[in-house]
Design a protein around this motif. Structure first.
Motif, mmCIF file in Angstrom:
data_model
loop_
_atom_site.group_PDB
_atom_site.id
_atom_site.type_symbol
_atom_site.label_atom_id
_atom_site.label_comp_id
_atom_site.label_asym_id
_atom_site.label_seq_id
_atom_site.Cartn_x
_atom_site.Cartn_y
_atom_site.Cartn_z
ATOM 1 N N GLU A 1 -21.893 49.490 83.036
ATOM 2 C CA GLU A 1 -22.711 48.411 83.603
ATOM 3 C C GLU A 1 -22.521 48.298 85.115
ATOM 4 N N THR A 2 -21.297 48.433 85.570
ATOM 5 C CA THR A 2 -21.014 48.386 87.008
ATOM 6 C C THR A 2 -21.661 49.572 87.706
ATOM 7 N N ILE A 3 -21.597 50.730 87.087
ATOM 8 C CA ILE A 3 -22.235 51.921 87.650
ATOM 9 C C ILE A 3 -23.747 51.720 87.718
ATOM 10 N N GLN A 4 -24.334 51.108 86.699
ATOM 11 C CA GLN A 4 -25.763 50.827 86.704
ATOM 12 C C GLN A 4 -26.139 49.938 87.883
ATOM 13 N N ASN A 5 -25.324 48.944 88.179
ATOM 14 C CA ASN A 5 -25.596 48.055 89.317
ATOM 15 C C ASN A 5 -25.600 48.827 90.630
ATOM 16 N N LYS A 6 -24.663 49.743 90.781
ATOM 17 C CA LYS A 6 -24.620 50.558 92.001
ATOM 18 C C LYS A 6 -25.839 51.480 92.072
ATOM 19 N N LEU A 7 -26.264 52.007 90.927
ATOM 20 C CA LEU A 7 -27.456 52.855 90.905
ATOM 21 C C LEU A 7 -28.675 52.072 91.369
ATOM 22 N N GLU B 1 -8.847 58.131 86.202
ATOM 23 C CA GLU B 1 -9.252 57.087 85.276
ATOM 24 C C GLU B 1 -10.208 56.113 85.949
ATOM 25 N N LEU B 2 -11.367 55.908 85.350
ATOM 26 C CA LEU B 2 -12.345 54.951 85.856
ATOM 27 C C LEU B 2 -12.262 53.705 84.983
ATOM 28 N N SER B 3 -11.692 52.632 85.545
ATOM 29 C CA SER B 3 -11.450 51.410 84.777
ATOM 30 C C SER B 3 -11.806 50.194 85.627
ATOM 31 N N SER B 4 -11.648 49.025 85.031
ATOM 32 C CA SER B 4 -11.934 47.787 85.756
ATOM 33 C C SER B 4 -10.995 47.606 86.953
ATOM 34 N N LYS B 5 -9.837 48.246 86.920
ATOM 35 C CA LYS B 5 -8.891 48.166 88.028
ATOM 36 C C LYS B 5 -9.233 49.127 89.156
ATOM 37 N N THR B 6 -9.911 50.227 88.830
ATOM 38 C CA THR B 6 -10.177 51.254 89.843
ATOM 39 C C THR B 6 -11.629 51.285 90.307
ATOM 40 N N ILE B 7 -12.523 50.579 89.621
ATOM 41 C CA ILE B 7 -13.947 50.653 89.961
ATOM 42 C C ILE B 7 -14.241 50.089 91.348
ATOM 43 N N ASN C 1 -32.644 51.398 97.970
ATOM 44 C CA ASN C 1 -32.592 51.983 99.308
ATOM 45 C C ASN C 1 -33.262 53.355 99.345
ATOM 46 N N CYS C 2 -34.177 53.581 98.413
ATOM 47 C CA CYS C 2 -34.975 54.815 98.326
ATOM 48 C C CYS C 2 -34.115 56.045 98.063
ATOM 49 N N GLY C 3 -33.022 55.879 97.375
ATOM 50 C CA GLY C 3 -32.131 56.990 97.087
ATOM 51 C C GLY C 3 -32.428 57.650 95.753
ATOM 52 N N LYS C 4 -31.831 58.827 95.576
ATOM 53 C CA LYS C 4 -31.900 59.576 94.328
ATOM 54 C C LYS C 4 -30.490 59.948 93.921
ATOM 55 N N VAL C 5 -30.278 60.074 92.590
ATOM 56 C CA VAL C 5 -28.940 60.321 92.071
ATOM 57 C C VAL C 5 -28.988 61.387 90.983
ATOM 58 N N VAL C 6 -27.999 62.289 91.026
ATOM 59 C CA VAL C 6 -27.750 63.214 89.927
ATOM 60 C C VAL C 6 -26.356 62.889 89.409
ATOM 61 N N MET C 7 -26.243 62.760 88.085
ATOM 62 C CA MET C 7 -24.952 62.482 87.459
ATOM 63 C C MET C 7 -24.553 63.685 86.615
ATOM 64 N N CYS C 8 -23.359 64.194 86.865
ATOM 65 C CA CYS C 8 -22.856 65.378 86.165
ATOM 66 C C CYS C 8 -21.716 64.990 85.233
ATOM 67 N N GLY C 9 -21.708 65.608 84.060
ATOM 68 C CA GLY C 9 -20.571 65.495 83.169
ATOM 69 C C GLY C 9 -20.490 64.236 82.337
ATOM 70 N N LEU C 10 -21.579 63.509 82.190
ATOM 71 C CA LEU C 10 -21.553 62.326 81.335
ATOM 72 C C LEU C 10 -21.883 62.701 79.897
ATOM 73 N N ILE D 1 -13.152 56.905 80.845
ATOM 74 C CA ILE D 1 -14.066 55.905 81.389
ATOM 75 C C ILE D 1 -13.921 54.684 80.495
ATOM 76 N N GLU D 2 -13.453 53.599 81.064
ATOM 77 C CA GLU D 2 -13.216 52.383 80.294
ATOM 78 C C GLU D 2 -14.531 51.803 79.787
ATOM 79 N N TYR D 3 -14.477 51.232 78.600
ATOM 80 C CA TYR D 3 -15.644 50.587 78.008
ATOM 81 C C TYR D 3 -16.118 49.453 78.920
#
Length: 111
Positions: free
Chosen positions: A61-67, A20-26, A73-82, A55-57
């Motif tokens: 937004e928190t994931i976007q901040n990490k992205l 579970e991805l929630s405000s408590k586990t993020i 930092n010149c990184g690239k990301v692939v997201m699977c299963g969204l 995935i909690e509502y």
């Protein structure tokens, strides 16, 4: 509860999320990403959301901040299963790719 399994394959950091991805586990995910970016200097990430139960509502937004931190930092990301809805919420970026599974990530990321 959130389970995070991290593997490195061909210089790409694969992060498989379970539970579970929630405000408590993020915070657990945020600290892992911070460690990988700032302490280990990783730039290529694959996030696998296929094994998440929920995935909690508002967590996107928190994931976007990490992205943004990864991109700065010149990184690239692939997201699977969204879902299409979550993909739209995350948005479009030239260093962000979406795939159905981890195998497809090698089409977008390479050293």
């Amino acid at each position: 509860m959130l389970g995070i399994d991290i593997d490195v394959i061909k210089g790409i950091m694969f992060i498989n999320l379970e539970g579970e991805l929630s405000s408590k586990t993020i915070s657990k995910l945020e600290s892992e990403i911070n460690y990988l970016i700032y302490k280990q200097g990783m730039h290529l990430f694959v996030f696998n959301f296929n094994n998440l139960d929920t995935i909690e509502y508002g967590i996107i937004e928190t994931i976007q901040n990490k992205l943004v931190e990864i991109f700065l930092n010149c990184g690239k990301v692939v997201m699977c299963g969204l879902s299409d809805c979550n993909r739209k919420l995350i948005g479009v970026h030239d260093r962000l790719f979406f795939a159905n599974n981890e195998r497809d990530a090698f089409e977008y990321l390479y050293i």
